[in-house]
Structures are given as C-alpha cells and as structure tokens.
Design a protein around this motif. Structure first.
Motif, PDB file in Angstrom:
ATOM      1  N   ASP A  28       0.772  -1.190   0.023  1.00  0.00           N
ATOM      2  CA  ASP A  28       0.194  -0.021  -0.089  1.00  0.00           C
ATOM      3  C   ASP A  28       0.809   1.238   0.167  1.00  0.00           C
ATOM      4  O   ASP A  28       1.329   1.646   1.089  1.00  0.00           O
ATOM      5  N   LEU A  29       1.274   1.790  -0.952  1.00  0.00           N
ATOM      6  CA  LEU A  29       2.079   2.921  -1.060  1.00  0.00           C
ATOM      7  C   LEU A  29       1.621   4.123  -0.889  1.00  0.00           C
ATOM      8  O   LEU A  29       2.412   4.969  -0.352  1.00  0.00           O
ATOM      9  N   ALA A  30       0.141   4.315  -0.918  1.00  0.00           N
ATOM     10  CA  ALA A  30      -0.566   5.256  -0.396  1.00  0.00           C
ATOM     11  C   ALA A  30      -0.312   5.639   1.045  1.00  0.00           C
ATOM     12  O   ALA A  30      -0.280   6.639   1.542  1.00  0.00           O
ATOM     13  N   LEU A  31      -0.350   4.276   1.767  1.00  0.00           N
ATOM     14  CA  LEU A  31      -0.183   4.585   3.176  1.00  0.00           C
ATOM     15  C   LEU A  31       1.341   4.152   3.671  1.00  0.00           C
ATOM     16  O   LEU A  31       1.706   3.969   4.794  1.00  0.00           O
ATOM     17  N   ASP A  32       1.970   3.738   2.392  1.00  0.00           N
ATOM     18  CA  ASP A  32       3.466   3.806   2.637  1.00  0.00           C
ATOM     19  C   ASP A  32       3.828   2.650   3.707  1.00  0.00           C
ATOM     20  O   ASP A  32       4.656   2.697   4.507  1.00  0.00           O
ATOM     21  N   THR A  33       3.036   1.536   3.406  1.00  0.00           N
ATOM     22  CA  THR A  33       3.071   0.421   4.034  1.00  0.00           C
ATOM     23  C   THR A  33       3.003  -0.805   3.567  1.00  0.00           C
ATOM     24  O   THR A  33       2.304  -0.934   2.390  1.00  0.00           O
ATOM     25  N   VAL A  34       3.700  -2.086   3.963  1.00  0.00           N
ATOM     26  CA  VAL A  34       3.557  -3.300   3.521  1.00  0.00           C
ATOM     27  C   VAL A  34       3.081  -4.191   4.543  1.00  0.00           C
ATOM     28  O   VAL A  34       3.352  -4.339   5.681  1.00  0.00           O
ATOM     29  N   HIS A  35       1.834  -4.926   4.063  1.00  0.00           N
ATOM     30  CA  HIS A  35       1.266  -5.885   4.896  1.00  0.00           C
ATOM     31  C   HIS A  35       1.572  -7.166   4.839  1.00  0.00           C
ATOM     32  O   HIS A  35       1.652  -7.618   3.456  1.00  0.00           O
ATOM     33  N   ALA A  36       1.630  -8.082   5.605  1.00  0.00           N
ATOM     34  CA  ALA A  36       1.915  -9.426   5.669  1.00  0.00           C
ATOM     35  C   ALA A  36       0.268 -10.040   5.856  1.00  0.00           C
ATOM     36  O   ALA A  36      -0.204  -9.953   6.854  1.00  0.00           O
ATOM     37  N   LEU A  37       0.039 -11.068   4.886  1.00  0.00           N
ATOM     38  CA  LEU A  37      -1.065 -11.851   5.162  1.00  0.00           C
ATOM     39  C   LEU A  37      -0.837 -13.077   5.823  1.00  0.00           C
ATOM     40  O   LEU A  37      -0.281 -13.973   5.372  1.00  0.00           O
ATOM     41  N   GLY A  38      -1.338 -12.927   7.259  1.00  0.00           N
ATOM     42  CA  GLY A  38      -0.912 -14.050   8.034  1.00  0.00           C
ATOM     43  C   GLY A  38       0.424 -13.968   8.747  1.00  0.00           C
ATOM     44  O   GLY A  38       0.393 -14.971   9.708  1.00  0.00           O
ATOM     45  N   GLY A  39       1.342 -13.642   8.286  1.00  0.00           N
ATOM     46  CA  GLY A  39       2.589 -13.676   8.913  1.00  0.00           C
ATOM     47  C   GLY A  39       3.805 -13.237   7.826  1.00  0.00           C
ATOM     48  O   GLY A  39       3.594 -13.525   6.516  1.00  0.00           O
ATOM     49  N   TRP A  40       5.019 -12.830   8.308  1.00  0.00           N
ATOM     50  CA  TRP A  40       6.059 -12.478   7.376  1.00  0.00           C
ATOM     51  C   TRP A  40       6.594 -13.695   6.825  1.00  0.00           C
ATOM     52  O   TRP A  40       7.115 -13.542   5.632  1.00  0.00           O
ATOM     53  N   ASP A  41       6.554 -14.876   7.338  1.00  0.00           N
ATOM     54  CA  ASP A  41       6.931 -16.199   6.668  1.00  0.00           C
ATOM     55  C   ASP A  41       5.847 -16.755   5.738  1.00  0.00           C
ATOM     56  O   ASP A  41       6.339 -17.907   4.954  1.00  0.00           O
ATOM     57  N   ASN A  42       4.760 -16.329   5.665  1.00  0.00           N
ATOM     58  CA  ASN A  42       3.781 -17.025   4.722  1.00  0.00           C
ATOM     59  C   ASN A  42       4.175 -16.532   3.338  1.00  0.00           C
ATOM     60  O   ASN A  42       4.660 -15.604   3.077  1.00  0.00           O
ATOM     61  N   ALA A  43       4.115 -17.595   2.559  1.00  0.00           N
ATOM     62  CA  ALA A  43       4.595 -17.429   0.778  1.00  0.00           C
ATOM     63  C   ALA A  43       3.377 -17.294  -0.139  1.00  0.00           C
ATOM     64  O   ALA A  43       2.206 -17.823   0.383  1.00  0.00           O
ATOM     65  N   VAL A  44       3.678 -16.693  -1.155  1.00  0.00           N
ATOM     66  CA  VAL A  44       2.659 -16.743  -2.091  1.00  0.00           C
ATOM     67  C   VAL A  44       3.200 -17.037  -3.670  1.00  0.00           C
ATOM     68  O   VAL A  44       4.414 -16.412  -3.787  1.00  0.00           O
ATOM     69  N   THR A  45       2.533 -17.782  -4.354  1.00  0.00           N
ATOM     70  CA  THR A  45       3.035 -17.968  -5.780  1.00  0.00           C
ATOM     71  C   THR A  45       2.249 -16.884  -6.666  1.00  0.00           C
ATOM     72  O   THR A  45       0.994 -16.558  -6.670  1.00  0.00           O
ATOM     73  N   VAL A  46       3.246 -16.225  -7.520  1.00  0.00           N
ATOM     74  CA  VAL A  46       2.491 -15.258  -8.448  1.00  0.00           C
ATOM     75  C   VAL A  46       3.134 -15.696  -9.976  1.00  0.00           C
ATOM     76  O   VAL A  46       4.353 -15.919  -9.899  1.00  0.00           O
ATOM     77  N   THR A  47       2.431 -15.005 -10.635  1.00  0.00           N
ATOM     78  CA  THR A  47       2.931 -15.001 -12.355  1.00  0.00           C
ATOM     79  C   THR A  47       2.320 -13.743 -13.097  1.00  0.00           C
ATOM     80  O   THR A  47       1.116 -13.600 -12.722  1.00  0.00           O
ATOM     81  N   THR A  48       3.010 -13.248 -13.833  1.00  0.00           N
ATOM     82  CA  THR A  48       2.359 -12.202 -14.660  1.00  0.00           C
ATOM     83  C   THR A  48       1.629 -12.724 -15.770  1.00  0.00           C
ATOM     84  O   THR A  48       1.897 -13.745 -16.281  1.00  0.00           O
ATOM     85  N   PRO A  49       0.480 -12.029 -16.172  1.00  0.00           N
ATOM     86  CA  PRO A  49      -0.196 -12.315 -17.285  1.00  0.00           C
ATOM     87  C   PRO A  49       0.336 -12.755 -18.722  1.00  0.00           C
ATOM     88  O   PRO A  49       0.318 -13.640 -19.236  1.00  0.00           O
ATOM     89  N   GLU A  50       1.539 -12.003 -18.819  1.00  0.00           N
ATOM     90  CA  GLU A  50       2.282 -12.130 -20.156  1.00  0.00           C
ATOM     91  C   GLU A  50       3.068 -13.485 -19.820  1.00  0.00           C
ATOM     92  O   GLU A  50       2.983 -14.269 -21.069  1.00  0.00           O
TER      93      GLU A  50
END
Length: 335
Positions: A205-227
């Motif tokens: 959240d750059l508007a609030l200048d904050t990074v949030h962790a969903l569930g905890g900082w060690d939680n991982a998420v898989t991401v891929t770009t549409p391209e």
C-alpha cells in the motif's frame, strides 16, 4: 491486415448460428488441424491469444479464435478498438456471443466445432458460470479443455473457504475428472504478480506507505505475470507428447511477505513500515463486511493453504523457461 477466419462472420444470435456461419470443409476439422477457441480477451485473455497466435504461425492447420460479446467487437471505445484491431492483425477469428446470457445448449452449439477451448473469463459473472461453461464444453464433445483455473490450488484449499466461488472450481474439477471423453489441463499460476501491488488488495500500500503481511511474514504466495501465463499456456498446449488430464503448475516467483517487503524497500531505496495482518484480524474484518471479495481473498491467502508451491515443481522451472520474478516486475513498475 490478415482476414478473420470464417467464425468471425457469425451473426449475434444463437438459434440461427449454423446457417449464418461459414463452416470450412470437414477436412479442416480432422485431428491434424487444431482449432483453438479462447473465451474472453481481458488482461489474461489477450496475453494467451498473443502467444497462441505466435505458435499457430508455426503449426500448419492450427487456427485461433476468441469469443467476445458483440458489444465488445463493435465498441467505439478506443481501448477496445485497439484490442480488436490487434486481434485481427494477428489473424485471430472473432466469434460474437455473450457467455453470461447464453444457455448451456447455446454454448455447446458454438463450442462443438473447436478442438480446444481455453477459459480466460475470471469470476466476473458470479456463481454457476464456470460450471455452465464446463458442461457446455463436455456436451459439445470438445477434445481438450483448459478451464478458468488460473490461480490457486483449489484441491489443497478444499471446500468451505472464505471465498465461496472456490467451491465451484472444485465442482468443475470433479466434473472433468468424472468423464473421459474430453481431455483437460488445469494450469495453476498463483495470483497475478501485479495484484500484490494493487492498492485495493492492500498488501503493498504505497498510498499509506506500508507493506502488510497476510497471516505472517513467513507466509509465501505464488505469483505469475499475465504475459508469462500466456506464454506458458501456449507452451503447455503445444507440448509434445501432449499434456492431458493433469494439473500443471507455473510460477514467476514464490515469495514470502517478508521478502516482498525487502524487495519494495530495495526498489524504492528507503525503509517502508511493515504491519502484519493476522488470520483472526482478517476474519473479523470479513465478518463486518461479508460480501467484500477483497476481504475474502485476504483471508484465503493469510491461511496459507494452496496459495504457494515449490518452484522446482513448476512447468517453467522444469523446462528452463525464463519468467519475471517480483523484483524484476517491481523495478519495471514501481515509482
């Protein structure tokens, strides 16, 4: 500009489609000719279509078409006109129909001339939609189906999650697995990389200048770009020997929220405040606003089941295909 394949000339009604569409000779639909239909041309659909069109140029007998609302094909909106012009320039056929209002029988009549159907529609039409499309595909006798499952591992998440639409994804899987007439490929990609930085999602959240962790900082998420999803989908569909009846995993990155915060600070060149969101906190927020889809997604990802997987098991890692990780995406897109 290349001319559209015959399906581009269908009228906008379903009942008379057989008499109004120009059907090539039966030989054009023999097994050595692959007709691919993509459902939808949003951000992911366009990426998939571009990659499929590129592969089709080197695969004699392969044609690519896209099913779009008539209003999208005829739109005067400059952005939509740009996409339609690009599709035509790629030699992609435009098949007009509205998936939301068409019946299962209507869709089946449209699908039956295609060897492969690829769903790129998302959840925009709500519950029941994905099952309707899957049933139409099976009724049509389509030989290969890639359903809209470009996301998390629904088998691991299971039924009864905070996002009730995920239950329907499991029903689609059950339906496909219960039959052997139509082959299927499920492509699990994780979330779009950009969604980590979507203001409404609130993780970065750059508007609030904050990074949030969903569930905890060690939680991982898989991401891929549409391209990358588009390019990998094309590779998967043209793989030899053919992939069939499998769940295939991709990943541009598998990243913890702690590492995500480090990447944001590295790219921005400054410290960014960090705040964890616990599962209980996010469930309380959802309880106050139970219809909010973003809050449903936050709970699912905070719980951490089925939202990440080992990079080594992915199609792109096994094939040595280069993809865009979070740091590379952030360097190209964060300001």
């Amino acid at each position: 500009m290349l001319s559209d394949p015959p399906v581009a000339h269908a009228r906008y009604t379903f009942g008379a489609w057989r008499s109004s569409i120009s059907i090539p000779p039966e030989a054009d639909f023999m097994p050595d000719s692959t007709t691919i239909l993509v459902l939808g041309a949003g951000e992911l659909g366009m990426a998939v279509l571009r990659s499929l069109a590129g592969r089709a140029k080197h695969s004699p007998g392969t044609t690519v078409s896209v099913l779009l609302r008539p209003s999208s094909i005829d739109s005067a909106d400059p952005h939509k006109r740009r996409d339609i012009d690009e599709l035509r320039s790629l030699g992609i056929g435009l098949l007009p129909a509205d998936l939301a209002i068409a019946s299962t029988a209507d869709l089946s009549a449209l699908f039956e001339r295609f060897h492969t159907v690829v769903g790129c529609t998302g959840f925009v039409t709500g519950g029941g939609f994905q099952l309707k499309v899957a049933r139409a595909v099976l009724d049509a006798g389509v030989r290969r189906y890639v359903p809209w499952q470009f996301g998390v591992d629904y088998d691991v998440i299971g039924r009864g999650s905070a996002q009730e639409l995920f239950d329907e994804q499991l029903e689609v899987r059950d339906l496909l697995r219960s039959q052997d007439r139509t082959g299927w490929i499920i492509i699990s990609t994780g979330m779009f990389t950009s969604f980590l930085f979507e203001p409404s999602f609130g993780v970065v959240d750059l508007a609030l200048d904050t990074v949030h962790a969903l569930g905890g900082w060690d939680n991982a998420v898989t991401v891929t770009t549409p391209e990358d999803i588009g390019a990998l989908t094309a590779e998967i569909l043209f793989e030899e020997p053919p992939i069939i009846n499998q769940v295939i995993y991709t990943a541009g990155d598998v990243i913890t929220y702690g590492r995500l915060a480090e990447v944001v600070e590295l790219v921005l060149g400054r410290k960014v405040p960090r705040k964890p969101w616990s599962v209980s906190e996010l469930r309380e927020e959802l309880a106050k606003d139970p219809g909010n889809p973003i809050k449903k997604y936050r709970v699912v990802f905070a719980e951490g089941r089925g939202v990440s997987w080992d990079m080594s098991k992915t199609f792109n890692a096994r094939r040595g295909i280069e993809v865009v990780d979070v740091e590379r995406w952030a360097r190209g897109n964060l300001k």
